[in-house]
Design a protein around this motif. Structure first.
Motif, mmCIF file in Angstrom:
data_model
loop_
_atom_site.group_PDB
_atom_site.id
_atom_site.type_symbol
_atom_site.label_atom_id
_atom_site.label_comp_id
_atom_site.label_asym_id
_atom_site.label_seq_id
_atom_site.Cartn_x
_atom_site.Cartn_y
_atom_site.Cartn_z
ATOM 1 N N VAL A 254 0.848 -1.199 0.000
ATOM 2 C CA VAL A 254 0.000 0.000 0.000
ATOM 3 C C VAL A 254 0.877 1.241 0.000
ATOM 4 O O VAL A 254 1.769 1.376 0.856
ATOM 5 C CB VAL A 254 -0.933 0.028 1.229
ATOM 6 C CG1 VAL A 254 -1.749 1.319 1.250
ATOM 7 C CG2 VAL A 254 -1.860 -1.177 1.221
ATOM 8 N N ALA A 255 0.632 2.143 -0.936
ATOM 9 C CA ALA A 255 1.337 3.420 -0.989
ATOM 10 C C ALA A 255 0.695 4.380 0.006
ATOM 11 O O ALA A 255 -0.355 4.957 -0.262
ATOM 12 C CB ALA A 255 1.285 3.994 -2.400
ATOM 13 N N ALA A 307 1.792 5.810 -6.520
ATOM 14 C CA ALA A 307 1.488 4.736 -7.463
ATOM 15 C C ALA A 307 2.331 3.506 -7.188
ATOM 16 O O ALA A 307 3.477 3.597 -6.740
ATOM 17 C CB ALA A 307 1.726 5.211 -8.894
ATOM 18 N N LEU A 308 1.754 2.331 -7.479
ATOM 19 C CA LEU A 308 2.439 1.061 -7.319
ATOM 20 C C LEU A 308 2.146 0.158 -8.516
ATOM 21 O O LEU A 308 1.093 0.264 -9.146
ATOM 22 C CB LEU A 308 1.986 0.342 -6.049
ATOM 23 C CG LEU A 308 2.281 0.990 -4.692
ATOM 24 C CD1 LEU A 308 1.637 0.176 -3.581
ATOM 25 C CD2 LEU A 308 3.775 1.120 -4.460
ATOM 26 N N ILE A 316 7.296 -1.828 -8.271
ATOM 27 C CA ILE A 316 7.526 -0.486 -8.813
ATOM 28 C C ILE A 316 6.811 0.517 -7.921
ATOM 29 O O ILE A 316 5.627 0.365 -7.618
ATOM 30 C CB ILE A 316 6.995 -0.339 -10.247
ATOM 31 C CG1 ILE A 316 7.577 -1.397 -11.169
ATOM 32 C CG2 ILE A 316 7.315 1.055 -10.780
ATOM 33 C CD1 ILE A 316 7.046 -1.303 -12.586
ATOM 34 N N VAL A 317 7.517 1.567 -7.540
ATOM 35 C CA VAL A 317 6.956 2.639 -6.731
ATOM 36 C C VAL A 317 6.999 3.930 -7.531
ATOM 37 O O VAL A 317 8.069 4.365 -7.972
ATOM 38 C CB VAL A 317 7.736 2.816 -5.410
ATOM 39 C CG1 VAL A 317 7.170 3.993 -4.615
ATOM 40 C CG2 VAL A 317 7.677 1.533 -4.583
ATOM 41 N N GLY A 318 5.826 4.527 -7.742
ATOM 42 C CA GLY A 318 5.771 5.864 -8.311
ATOM 43 C C GLY A 318 6.079 6.861 -7.211
ATOM 44 O O GLY A 318 5.210 7.182 -6.407
ATOM 45 N N LEU A 368 -0.077 3.872 -12.182
ATOM 46 C CA LEU A 368 0.679 2.874 -12.924
ATOM 47 C C LEU A 368 -0.217 1.689 -13.272
ATOM 48 O O LEU A 368 -1.138 1.353 -12.521
ATOM 49 C CB LEU A 368 1.851 2.345 -12.088
ATOM 50 C CG LEU A 368 3.035 3.267 -11.809
ATOM 51 C CD1 LEU A 368 3.952 2.625 -10.778
ATOM 52 C CD2 LEU A 368 3.798 3.548 -13.095
ATOM 53 N N SER A 369 0.090 1.058 -14.383
ATOM 54 C CA SER A 369 -0.520 -0.221 -14.735
ATOM 55 C C SER A 369 0.528 -1.022 -15.478
ATOM 56 O O SER A 369 1.254 -0.481 -16.321
ATOM 57 C CB SER A 369 -1.764 -0.018 -15.602
ATOM 58 O OG SER A 369 -2.380 -1.253 -15.912
ATOM 59 N N VAL A 370 0.630 -2.305 -15.156
ATOM 60 C CA VAL A 370 1.654 -3.161 -15.746
ATOM 61 C C VAL A 370 0.996 -4.416 -16.299
ATOM 62 O O VAL A 370 0.150 -5.027 -15.646
ATOM 63 C CB VAL A 370 2.724 -3.554 -14.703
ATOM 64 C CG1 VAL A 370 3.827 -4.380 -15.362
ATOM 65 C CG2 VAL A 370 3.315 -2.323 -14.027
#
Length: 392
Positions: A254-255, A307-308, A316-318, A368-370
Motif C-alpha cells: 500500500v502506498a 502509485a504502485l 515499482i513505486v511511483g 501505474l498499470s503493468v
C-alpha cells in the motif's frame, strides 16, 4: 571587511549507499505518448478525443484494451487496442456526452453514468472498476463500457447511483461509506479500495450489489474511525493518505503517501487494523518524513509515493513528488531501490529533471498499470500518459 552572501547551510542529503542504478524502463523513453497534443507548450487543454488533463489512472486491461481516467476532464477514455502512435485518439468515451465536453458530472445531476474527479481505474472480473473520488464512490461494470450510455452496474460507497455525499453525509464513516477514494485494484478476486479521505483501505471480498459494506478495513481499528494515523503516532497499522494498493509476492503493498512510505504485508491481511510486516521509504515504522528528512532523495527514501505496480517480481513505486519511478527487489527498513527511471541518479529530483518534458522524463506520476513487459504511467503533471517497455 568582505561579506559573504553564501547561505550558512547546505541542503541535507538523504542517506543511501547506491547513487546510480540500472534503468527500470527503456532508457530511450516511452514508445507512445498520449495527451500531449504534439508537445505544444501553449496549447489550451480543451477536451478532445486525443487530449488529457491531469490524468491520474491507467489500466492495461487483460482483454487488450487500454483505459485512462482523464481526471481533469471528468471522464474515462478507452482504446479498443493498445495505442501504437503518439496522441492516438480514443475510441470510447464515458462520463461526458461528447469528446468536446467537460464538467463535473457532465454539468448535471449525479447518475450511474457521470464522474467527478475519477482517479484510480482497474480491471475487475473481466469488467472495470473506477474510483469516482469526488462523488465518494466506486463504480463497477460487469462488462467494459461502450460509451456515455453505459451506466455502471454497481455503486459502492453510496446507497444509490444518485447520491454523492462523503460518508453518506455522516460525520463518521462506516463499512458502506467512502470519502475521496483515490486508488483501487483487484487482488485475487477481491476489490481493494484506498479510501483516502478516511485514511484507510477497504476490501470487498465479493461486491455484487450497490451499497454493499466492505469486509475488511486497514489503517483504522474499526469501520467507524477516520483519524489520521488512527488517532495516534505513526505505526505499522496506521495510514495518513493511502493512495494505491497492489498484490505482491502473495501479500499486499500500500502506498501510504502522507507518511512517505510503502507498507507491505507478507500475506493478505485477515483482520481489521492488522499491522504491516515491513515497508520501504522509512528507517522505522514510526517515521514519516519525506525523503527521510532530507532535501534530496536517495535510493532509500520517497516523497509522497502515489502509485504502485509489479513488473516481473519487482515492486515499482511511483515516487510522485520526486518525479521518478523506483524498482525494488526486496523490502525492509534498509531496502534500497535497485532500478530507477525519470532521474539521472538516486540523489536527483525535479519535475522533468527541472527541464522540458521529454520522452524519458516525469512530472508527478500518479498512476501505474503493468501487463507483461509494458508499463503505463499516468504522468499527471505533464497532462499525458506514457506507454513504456521495461528496460532490455
Amino acid at each position: 571587511m568582505k561579506v559573504s552572501l553564501a547561505p550558512s547551510f547546505a541542503p541535507i542529503k538523504a542517506e543511501g549507499t547506491v547513487t546510480k542504478g540500472p534503468p527500470l524502463l527503456d532508457p530511450s523513453g516511452a514508445q507512445v505518448i498520449l495527451g500531449s497534443d504534439g508537445g505544444l507548450l501553449a496549447d489550451p487543454i480543451t477536451p478532445a478525443a486525443h487530449r488529457l488533463f491531469g490524468p491520474r489512472g491507467v489500466c492495461l486491461h487483460p482483454d487488450g484494451s487500454f483505459w485512462v481516467a482523464d481526471t481533469g476532464h471528468h471522464r474515462l477514455l478507452g482504446w479498443r487496442k493498445l495505442p501504437d502512435r503518439d496522441d492516438q485518439p480514443a475510441d470510447i468515451l464515458f462520463g461526458q456526452p461528447a469528446f468536446g465536453r467537460e464538467g463535473r458530472n457532465a454539468k448535471g445531476p449525479v447518475t450511474a453514468a457521470t464522474l467527478n474527479v475519477p482517479t484510480g481505474i482497474t480491471a475487475f472480473r473481466g469488467g472495470l472498476a473506477v474510483a469516482d473520488a469526488w462523488n465518494h464512490r466506486v463504480l463497477i461494470w460487469h462488462r467494459l463500457p461502450e460509451g456515455p450510455e453505459s451506466p455502471a452496474d454497481i455503486v459502492l460507497g453510496q446507497a444509490d447511483a444518485g447520491s454523492a455525499l462523503a460518508n453518506r453525509g455522516a460525520d463518521a464513516p462506516g463499512p458502506q461509506t467512502l470519502h475521496w477514494p483515490y486508488g483501487l485494484s483487484e487482488i485475487d478476486g477481491r476489490l481493494v479500495v484506498c479510501d483516502t479521505g478516511n485514511r484507510r483501505l477497504l476490501v470487498w471480498n465479493d461486491p455484487v450489489e450497490t451499497g454493499q459494506p466492505a469486509d475488511l478495513a486497514l489503517g483504522q481499528d474499526c469501520f467507524t474511525c477516520r483519524d489520521e494515523n488512527a488517532g495516534g503516532p505513526v505505526s505499522a497499522r496506521s495510514m495518513r493518505w493511502p493512495h494505491m494498493a497492489t498484490g505482491w509476492r502473495g501479500g499486499l503493498a500500500v502506498a501510504d503517501a502522507g507518511n512517505n512510505r510503502v507498507m507491505v504485508w507478507s500475506s493478505f491481511p485477515q483482520a481489521n487494523g492488522q499491522p504491516a510486516d515491513s515497508l520501504v521509504g522509512q528507517a522505522r515504522m514510526t517515521d514519516c518524513d519525506l525523503n527521510r528528512g532530507a532535501y534530496y532523495p536517495s535510493s532509500l527514501a520517497v516523497n509522497m509515493p502515489y502509485a504502485l505496480g509489479v513488473l516481473g517480481d519487482r515492486l515499482i513505486v511511483g515516487d510522485t513528488a520526486n518525479s521518478r519511478l523506483l524498482g525494488f527487489a526486496g523490502v525492509g527498513f534498509a531496502a534500497e531501490a535497485d532500478w530507477l527511471t525519470g532521474q539521472p541518479d538516486f540523489a536527483s529530483k525535479g519535475d522533468n529533471r527541472w527541464g522540458l518534458a521529454m520522452r524519458d522524463s516525469l512530472c508527478w506520476p500518479y498512476g501505474l498499470s503493468v501487463r507483461g513487459s509494458t508499463v503505463a504511467v499516468a504522468d499527471s503533471g505533464n497532462n499525458r500518459v506514457l506507454i513504456w517497455e521495461s528496460a532490455p
